[in-house]
Motif scaffolding. Structure first.
Motif, PDB file in Angstrom:
ATOM      1  N   MET A   1       0.830  -1.200   0.000  1.00 27.26           N
ATOM      2  CA  MET A   1       0.000   0.000   0.000  1.00 27.26           C
ATOM      3  C   MET A   1       0.865   1.252   0.000  1.00 27.26           C
ATOM      4  O   MET A   1       0.574   2.232  -0.698  1.00 27.26           O
ATOM      5  CB  MET A   1      -0.946   0.004   1.197  1.00 27.26           C
ATOM      6  N   GLN A   2       1.949   1.254   0.778  1.00 29.71           N
ATOM      7  CA  GLN A   2       2.857   2.400   0.784  1.00 29.71           C
ATOM      8  C   GLN A   2       3.463   2.620  -0.603  1.00 29.71           C
ATOM      9  O   GLN A   2       3.624   3.764  -1.044  1.00 29.71           O
ATOM     10  CB  GLN A   2       3.952   2.185   1.825  1.00 29.71           C
TER      11      GLN A   2
ATOM     12  N   ARG B   1       2.013   1.902  -3.411  1.00 36.35           N
ATOM     13  CA  ARG B   1       0.954   2.489  -4.247  1.00 36.35           C
ATOM     14  C   ARG B   1       0.801   3.976  -3.972  1.00 36.35           C
ATOM     15  O   ARG B   1       0.534   4.768  -4.891  1.00 36.35           O
ATOM     16  CB  ARG B   1      -0.369   1.761  -4.001  1.00 36.35           C
ATOM     17  N   LEU B   2       0.971   4.367  -2.704  1.00 43.84           N
ATOM     18  CA  LEU B   2       0.891   5.792  -2.367  1.00 43.84           C
ATOM     19  C   LEU B   2       2.051   6.560  -3.009  1.00 43.84           C
ATOM     20  O   LEU B   2       1.860   7.650  -3.551  1.00 43.84           O
ATOM     21  CB  LEU B   2       0.897   5.980  -0.850  1.00 43.84           C
TER      22      LEU B   2
ATOM     23  N   ASP C   1       3.603   5.732  -5.720  1.00 44.02           N
ATOM     24  CA  ASP C   1       3.301   5.796  -7.154  1.00 44.02           C
ATOM     25  C   ASP C   1       2.291   6.898  -7.450  1.00 44.02           C
ATOM     26  O   ASP C   1       2.400   7.605  -8.467  1.00 44.02           O
ATOM     27  CB  ASP C   1       2.740   4.448  -7.632  1.00 44.02           C
ATOM     28  N   ALA C   2       1.305   7.060  -6.561  1.00 43.39           N
ATOM     29  CA  ALA C   2       0.312   8.118  -6.753  1.00 43.39           C
ATOM     30  C   ALA C   2       0.966   9.486  -6.678  1.00 43.39           C
ATOM     31  O   ALA C   2       0.623  10.402  -7.443  1.00 43.39           O
ATOM     32  CB  ALA C   2      -0.799   7.990  -5.704  1.00 43.39           C
TER      33      ALA C   2
ATOM     34  N   VAL D   1      -3.433  13.845  -5.121  1.00 40.28           N
ATOM     35  CA  VAL D   1      -2.810  12.543  -4.873  1.00 40.28           C
ATOM     36  C   VAL D   1      -3.659  11.720  -3.918  1.00 40.28           C
ATOM     37  O   VAL D   1      -3.945  10.538  -4.171  1.00 40.28           O
ATOM     38  CB  VAL D   1      -1.388  12.720  -4.299  1.00 40.28           C
ATOM     39  N   LEU D   2      -4.073  12.313  -2.809  1.00 42.32           N
ATOM     40  CA  LEU D   2      -4.831  11.579  -1.794  1.00 42.32           C
ATOM     41  C   LEU D   2      -6.209  11.180  -2.306  1.00 42.32           C
ATOM     42  O   LEU D   2      -6.686  10.084  -2.020  1.00 42.32           O
ATOM     43  CB  LEU D   2      -4.938  12.417  -0.525  1.00 42.32           C
TER      44      LEU D   2
ATOM     45  N   SER E   1      -6.961  10.540  -5.413  1.00 45.39           N
ATOM     46  CA  SER E   1      -6.732   9.443  -6.345  1.00 45.39           C
ATOM     47  C   SER E   1      -6.408   8.150  -5.603  1.00 45.39           C
ATOM     48  O   SER E   1      -6.937   7.083  -5.919  1.00 45.39           O
ATOM     49  CB  SER E   1      -5.595   9.805  -7.305  1.00 45.39           C
ATOM     50  N   PHE E   2      -5.553   8.242  -4.611  1.00 51.72           N
ATOM     51  CA  PHE E   2      -5.119   7.059  -3.873  1.00 51.72           C
ATOM     52  C   PHE E   2      -6.288   6.367  -3.177  1.00 51.72           C
ATOM     53  O   PHE E   2      -6.378   5.133  -3.156  1.00 51.72           O
ATOM     54  CB  PHE E   2      -4.052   7.445  -2.852  1.00 51.72           C
ATOM     55  N   PHE E   3      -7.196   7.170  -2.603  1.00 48.96           N
ATOM     56  CA  PHE E   3      -8.330   6.598  -1.885  1.00 48.96           C
ATOM     57  C   PHE E   3      -9.572   6.444  -2.767  1.00 48.96           C
ATOM     58  O   PHE E   3     -10.653   6.120  -2.277  1.00 48.96           O
ATOM     59  CB  PHE E   3      -8.673   7.454  -0.662  1.00 48.96           C
TER      60      PHE E   3
END
Length: 223
Positions: free
Chosen positions: A20-21, A23-24, A26-27, A61-62, A64-66
């Motif tokens: 998950m980190q 992926r964050l 990458d975002a 970013v946040l 998109s990530f969520f």
């Protein structure tokens, strides 16, 4: 809906947390090119954005990530994020349906100071949710992590029960101890808003985040 989203998530394994980190990161790489660290920073308010450019980029970013429509960084850490979420969805005197156990003292102060009418129910009981939620309900407030050992509700289950009533109160999830600990947060499970402290995802102290529906995030930006 998968078994994962239908129940309260178990905490992630170490391998899942690392993934998950990644992926964050990458975002973030989709919004930032790495040159920003060579600059002095982003100061002041930009016309049209009404906030610094880098703030807007981190919010994208946040969001998109969520998997949300919008995100907003706010003052006051997780408490500030909860306060602004409630302000965006309700006015003094409005009805807030919430779980019967006591909420965190900071949230209690927020509810009291905003003049919201609390209606306590058992979120473990979908039938009680359907019976209580009605035209006067403005907010259904869910603490994602359990308050009692025998709690067994899920965010997705509560949302499903609320929506089955035909009424559309705002569903707000307190994700302060869920973000980056469970695979999904409230807004990914059907809630309108998720509120948490950036510190919970290893960001700076004192900054909160609200993620969710644009209609509510626009009000928060106005505040």
């Amino acid at each position: 809906m998968s078994e994962l989203t239908a129940r309260i998530q178990d905490p992630m394994t170490l391998e899942e947390a690392i993934a998950m980190q990644h992926r964050l990161v990458d975002a973030f790489r989709k919004e930032f090119n790495g040159q920003e660290q060579l600059q002095a920073g982003d100061y002041g308010v930009v016309g049209g954005l009404n906030r610094p450019r880098y703030t807007a980029k981190v919010e994208r970013v946040l969001a998109s990530f969520f998997g949300a429509e919008e995100a907003a960084l706010v003052r006051g850490a997780g408490t500030g994020a909860i306060r602004l979420s409630l302000m965006a969805a309700a006015r003094p005197g409005d009805e807030v349906v919430m779980h019967k156990p006591p909420v965190y003292p900071t949230t209690d102060v927020t509810l009291e100071s905003l003049g919201l009418k609390r209606v306590y129910i058992d979120l473990n009981n979908p039938n009680e949710i359907r019976r209580v939620v009605g035209p006067s309900t403005r907010v259904v407030y869910i603490q994602h992590t359990y308050q009692l050992e025998d709690d067994n509700y899920t965010v997705s289950g509560v949302v499903e029960a609320v929506r089955s009533t035909g009424f559309r109160p705002a569903v707000i999830a307190d994700d302060n101890y869920a973000a980056m600990k469970f695979p999904l947060i409230g807004c990914q499970l059907g809630a309108d808003l998720s509120a948490f402290s950036i510190f919970k995802i290893l960001g700076p102290e004192g900054v909160g985040c609200v993620v969710g529906k644009t209609s509510y995030l626009e009000k928060i930006r106005q505040f």
